[in-house]
Scaffold this motif. Structure first.
Motif, PDB file in Angstrom:
ATOM      1  N   ILE A  34      -6.089  36.650   3.375  1.00  0.00           N
ATOM      2  CA  ILE A  34      -7.414  37.574   3.548  1.00  0.00           C
ATOM      3  C   ILE A  34      -8.541  37.138   3.103  1.00  0.00           C
ATOM      4  N   GLY A  35      -9.738  36.958   3.897  1.00  0.00           N
ATOM      5  CA  GLY A  35     -10.902  36.625   3.132  1.00  0.00           C
ATOM      6  C   GLY A  35     -12.110  37.769   3.391  1.00  0.00           C
ATOM      7  N   PRO A  41     -29.237  40.163   6.781  1.00  0.00           N
ATOM      8  CA  PRO A  41     -30.402  40.029   7.973  1.00  0.00           C
ATOM      9  C   PRO A  41     -30.860  38.451   8.100  1.00  0.00           C
ATOM     10  N   GLY A  42     -30.714  38.167   8.934  1.00  0.00           N
ATOM     11  CA  GLY A  42     -31.281  36.937   9.657  1.00  0.00           C
ATOM     12  C   GLY A  42     -30.599  35.707   9.003  1.00  0.00           C
ATOM     13  N   LYS A  43     -29.402  35.841   8.562  1.00  0.00           N
ATOM     14  CA  LYS A  43     -28.631  34.751   7.966  1.00  0.00           C
ATOM     15  C   LYS A  43     -27.225  34.675   8.499  1.00  0.00           C
ATOM     16  N   GLU A  44     -26.792  33.511   8.488  1.00  0.00           N
ATOM     17  CA  GLU A  44     -25.502  33.265   8.848  1.00  0.00           C
ATOM     18  C   GLU A  44     -24.354  33.866   8.094  1.00  0.00           C
ATOM     19  N   ARG A  45     -23.260  34.164   8.799  1.00  0.00           N
ATOM     20  CA  ARG A  45     -22.127  34.752   7.947  1.00  0.00           C
ATOM     21  C   ARG A  45     -21.788  33.717   7.084  1.00  0.00           C
ATOM     22  N   VAL A  93     -24.094  42.813   4.504  1.00  0.00           N
ATOM     23  CA  VAL A  93     -22.872  43.362   5.423  1.00  0.00           C
ATOM     24  C   VAL A  93     -21.521  42.564   4.868  1.00  0.00           C
ATOM     25  N   TYR A  94     -20.606  43.419   4.099  1.00  0.00           N
ATOM     26  CA  TYR A  94     -19.432  42.666   3.777  1.00  0.00           C
ATOM     27  C   TYR A  94     -18.463  42.906   4.710  1.00  0.00           C
ATOM     28  N   TYR A  95     -17.553  41.536   4.986  1.00  0.00           N
ATOM     29  CA  TYR A  95     -16.440  41.783   6.175  1.00  0.00           C
ATOM     30  C   TYR A  95     -15.322  41.293   5.555  1.00  0.00           C
ATOM     31  N   CYS A  96     -14.087  41.844   5.893  1.00  0.00           N
ATOM     32  CA  CYS A  96     -12.786  41.320   5.410  1.00  0.00           C
ATOM     33  C   CYS A  96     -12.301  40.707   6.815  1.00  0.00           C
ATOM     34  N   ALA A  97     -11.642  39.779   6.571  1.00  0.00           N
ATOM     35  CA  ALA A  97     -10.829  39.074   7.758  1.00  0.00           C
ATOM     36  C   ALA A  97      -9.408  38.681   7.363  1.00  0.00           C
ATOM     37  N   THR A 107     -13.252  29.058   6.089  1.00  0.00           N
ATOM     38  CA  THR A 107     -13.727  28.875   7.218  1.00  0.00           C
ATOM     39  C   THR A 107     -13.888  30.068   8.280  1.00  0.00           C
ATOM     40  N   PRO A 108     -14.931  30.690   8.568  1.00  0.00           N
ATOM     41  CA  PRO A 108     -14.917  32.016   9.491  1.00  0.00           C
ATOM     42  C   PRO A 108     -14.033  31.735  10.908  1.00  0.00           C
ATOM     43  N   ALA A 109     -14.123  30.701  11.471  1.00  0.00           N
ATOM     44  CA  ALA A 109     -13.297  30.265  12.565  1.00  0.00           C
ATOM     45  C   ALA A 109     -12.116  30.326  12.842  1.00  0.00           C
TER      46      ALA A 109
END
Length: 124
Positions: A34-35, A41-45, A93-97, A107-109
């Motif tokens: 889990i990451g 805003p205006g920036k990459e994840r 905005v914080y996301y978990c994956a 790496t998000p991908a």
């Protein structure tokens, strides 16, 4: 299928603390890396922190090292991100994956499932 739901975001003053939670449902997340990621805003994840399936290995972005702690409770199907000494630049905005592997990736991908995100705003 894995569903993830973040909670715990909000508005906090600089220097304050927040704890984010990532609750998993559907298929168990106990075997997933889990990451946590964030996007301003205006920036990459960008990568924030990750924990392997056992909780035994963790990795952090340099920008949060020493201030943020990632942990997991597989019995509760929940992963936490404890954030302290917050700075205005942590606003995002914080996301978990979830990544269905035995590894630990930044790496998000590589991540298969994502939550909807929770807003964290740090005022100066």
């Amino acid at each position: 299928q894995v569903q993830l739901a973040e909670s715990g975001g909000g508005l906090v003053q600089a220097g304050g603390s927040l704890r984010l939670s990532c609750a998993g449902s559907g298929r168990t997340i106990s075997s997933y890396c889990i990451g946590w990621f964030r996007q301003a805003p205006g920036k990459e994840r960008e990568f924030v922190a990750a924990v392997d399936w056992s909780g035994g290995r963790r990795t952090y972005a340099d920008s949060v090292k020493g201030r943020f702690t990632i942990s997991r409770d597989n019995a509760k199907k929940t992963v936490y991100l404890e954030m302290s000494s917050l700075k205005p630049e942590d606003t995002a905005v914080y996301y978990c994956a979830a990544d269905n592997s035995q590894g630990l990736t930044t790496t998000p991908a590589r991540y298969d499932y994502w939550g909807q995100g929770t807003q964290v705003t740090v005022s100066s």
